[in-house]
Design an enzyme around this catalytic site. Sequence first.
Site: not given
Ligand code: NAD
Length: 270
Positions: A143, A157
Amino acid sequence: MTQTIDGAVAVITGAGSGIGRATALELAGRGCRVVVTDIDAARAEAVAAEIEAAGGGAVGARCDVASDDDLAAVLDTTMASYGRVDIVMSNVGVIAKGLPLEIPLDAWSSIIDINLLGTVRVIRTFLPSLLDQGSGHLVTTGSTAGLFPYAFDRLPYAATKAAVVALTESLALYLRPKGIGVTCFCPAGVITNIVEQVREYGPSTPIQAPQVPLISAEEAGALVVQGIVDDQLLVLTDEVAATMVEDHARDRRAFLDSQLRYLEGQAQDR
Ligand SMILES: NC(=O)c1ccc[n+]([C@@H]2O[C@H](COP(=O)([O-])OP(=O)(O)OC[C@H]3O[C@@H](n4cnc5c(N)ncnc54)[C@H](O)[C@@H]3O)[C@@H](O)[C@H]2O)c1
């Protein structure tokens, strides 16, 4: 270097939603067969069904990245279904939010267990197959929170994302000479369901976001897949974030001062 992904077998964690789901759909659209995993089995199955309905190949499986047994079962499922694995994406990340001293130690442990050790578990489970083949591609999910400071309301985080970036870059030293590509996806803001993954501690505070434009999950998924095809080490989501990474690297103290001014400005606007 450009890699062909048509016909490859991909495994993605946390692929029932957001960036993982979008990457699964993008890979499937480009000829990959995808093992879609998520802690929420119904979500994983739904995304796999979506891929199959569009004419692609996919299997859905429940998998909690905090469980070695779940990940071992996903490896078994992948081998039973497709006989190989080529692309592995560790995508799960969750957030404990609160002022620095409000987040209890057990919340720190939980975030480290999922975000950092979850990534390590994925690597330990699938890397032996890639090493045996002498080919494949590993994607981790960092991130911008792990690349430069913009918030003090989610220290575990930021710390775990910085650790994911560091472990990915150091692992690339080992894997690239062995023919295995490595990419760390470091998005800024992506429109997903990530707020569902936030646990708040102490008094509620306004969320502190980086000053970069939001992109859609679909755009993020396309960037991840292009990063694999082009064998990019670090994939950012836009030029503003790229400039901030450069500014931070050039002068950390000046960067911190500019971020403090930004946070003060945000507080005054409220
Ligand atoms: N959305 C953003 O703005 C953003 C920014 C920077 C980084 N990220 C990173 O991107 C990645 C994906 O995030 P996203 O935004 O798509 O989130 P999201 O919540 O839409 O999807 C995440 C998925 O992970 C699943 N999950 C949660 N805990 C889990 C576990 N212990 N084991 C297996 N599955 C699990 C959830 O059920 C969900 O379906 C993460 O690592 C997040 O930190 C996201």
